[in-house]
Design a protein around this motif. Structure first.
Motif, PDB file in Angstrom:
ATOM      1  N   GLN A  37       0.840  -1.196   0.000  1.00 24.51           N
ATOM      2  CA  GLN A  37       0.000   0.000   0.000  1.00 24.51           C
ATOM      3  C   GLN A  37       0.874   1.245   0.000  1.00 24.51           C
ATOM      4  O   GLN A  37       1.921   1.263   0.644  1.00 24.51           O
ATOM      5  N   LYS A  38       0.435   2.259  -0.751  1.00 23.30           N
ATOM      6  CA  LYS A  38       1.101   3.565  -0.738  1.00 23.30           C
ATOM      7  C   LYS A  38       0.188   4.566  -0.053  1.00 23.30           C
ATOM      8  O   LYS A  38      -0.947   4.763  -0.477  1.00 23.30           O
ATOM      9  N   LYS A  39       0.672   5.196   1.007  1.00 20.18           N
ATOM     10  CA  LYS A  39      -0.097   6.237   1.685  1.00 20.18           C
ATOM     11  C   LYS A  39       0.343   7.584   1.126  1.00 20.18           C
ATOM     12  O   LYS A  39       1.539   7.850   0.999  1.00 20.18           O
ATOM     13  N   THR A  40      -0.607   8.425   0.804  1.00 22.08           N
ATOM     14  CA  THR A  40      -0.314   9.713   0.191  1.00 22.08           C
ATOM     15  C   THR A  40      -0.862  10.843   1.048  1.00 22.08           C
ATOM     16  O   THR A  40      -1.746  10.645   1.888  1.00 22.08           O
ATOM     17  N   VAL A  41      -0.339  12.054   0.803  1.00 24.65           N
ATOM     18  CA  VAL A  41      -0.795  13.220   1.550  1.00 24.65           C
ATOM     19  C   VAL A  41      -2.264  13.498   1.247  1.00 24.65           C
ATOM     20  O   VAL A  41      -3.045  13.878   2.132  1.00 24.65           O
ATOM     21  N   GLU A  42      -2.675  13.285   0.006  1.00 23.39           N
ATOM     22  CA  GLU A  42      -4.049  13.576  -0.388  1.00 23.39           C
ATOM     23  C   GLU A  42      -5.041  12.669   0.331  1.00 23.39           C
ATOM     24  O   GLU A  42      -6.089  13.130   0.803  1.00 23.39           O
ATOM     25  N   ASN A  43      -4.733  11.384   0.422  1.00 20.38           N
ATOM     26  CA  ASN A  43      -5.682  10.427   1.005  1.00 20.38           C
ATOM     27  C   ASN A  43      -5.500  10.234   2.506  1.00 20.38           C
ATOM     28  O   ASN A  43      -6.475  10.030   3.237  1.00 20.38           O
ATOM     29  N   ASP A  44      -4.238  10.256   2.973  1.00 15.99           N
ATOM     30  CA  ASP A  44      -3.962   9.857   4.359  1.00 15.99           C
ATOM     31  C   ASP A  44      -3.325  10.955   5.204  1.00 15.99           C
ATOM     32  O   ASP A  44      -3.171  10.783   6.409  1.00 15.99           O
ATOM     33  N   GLY A  45      -2.922  12.056   4.564  1.00 19.64           N
ATOM     34  CA  GLY A  45      -2.321  13.141   5.326  1.00 19.64           C
ATOM     35  C   GLY A  45      -0.821  13.022   5.496  1.00 19.64           C
ATOM     36  O   GLY A  45      -0.182  13.906   6.066  1.00 19.64           O
TER      37      GLY A  45
END
Length: 210
Positions: A37-45
């Protein structure tokens, strides 16, 4: 954090340096770690990579975790962890992180759970002295004085007492990588690392290295 990987402690051995000196090393099976999984600023902060390590059979994984592996299209694994790397954008779901992200001479921090020793007395747990071992003494392995009766009329916090010894999250800093074996997926790290054999080890670039 520029470099990080999950691994398994295989044990200790020794190698010889170029000038013939013996170097005690810990052998770590580092990776491969698969990005699930990739966590991003847009989705996860925040930005991070969720990786898996140590493949296992599907029947050993619970349903919520199995759903994550199926969504990513990767094999189920025993361990998962988030890595907040500086270059998260360079990886995609399904990418594999291997031990060759590190090089010989790199400084690392190794985190693992120390060996558990169960319930232990103060002599084993805190290295306190025994009482007189002569026949006349009636006090050999006890805690010792607990405090005065009238003042403070209590036992202070952090008094060394019997209890659970070991099995604590421990980090050893500024260890040096002596050798990287890409074919076997192994890192040889100078010195000792916490934990028993087959313990999960988190290896990352040292926070104090220049």
């Amino acid at each position: 954090m520029k470099k990080a990987i999950l691994g398994k402690k295989l044990g200790m051995t020794q190698v010889f340096s170029q000038d013939g000196k013996v170097i005690p090393v810990t052998v770590i099976l580092a990776g491969p770690c698969t990005v699930i999984q990739k966590k991003t600023v847009e989705n996860d902060g925040y930005e991070a990579l969720k990786v898996s390590f140590d493949e296992i059979r599907e029947k050993l994984v619970n349903k919520p975790d199995m759903g994550q592996f199926k969504k990513a299209g990767v094999a189920p694994a025993r361990y998962m962890k988030e890595l907040k790397l500086d270059n998260c954008a360079d990886y995609e779901v399904g990418s594999v992180i291997t031990c060759d992200i590190f090089a010989e001479g790199d400084k690392i921090d190794a985190t693992a759970f120390s060996k558990g020793h169960g319930f232990s007395g103060v002599i084993q747990r805190w290295n306190q002295h025994t009482g007189p071992m002569a026949h006349g003494s009636g006090y050999h392995r006890g805690v010792g004085s607990m405090g005065a009766n009238s003042s403070p009329s209590r036992v202070f916090k952090n008094k060394h007492m019997p209890g659970h010894w070991g099995n604590e999250k421990t980090t050893v800093q500024n260890l040096e990588i002596v050798r990287v074996d890409k074919e076997r997926g192994v890192l040889l790290v100078k010195g000792a690392i916490p934990g028993p054999k087959n313990a999960l080890v988190f290896v990352k670039q040292s926070v104090k290295s220049k």
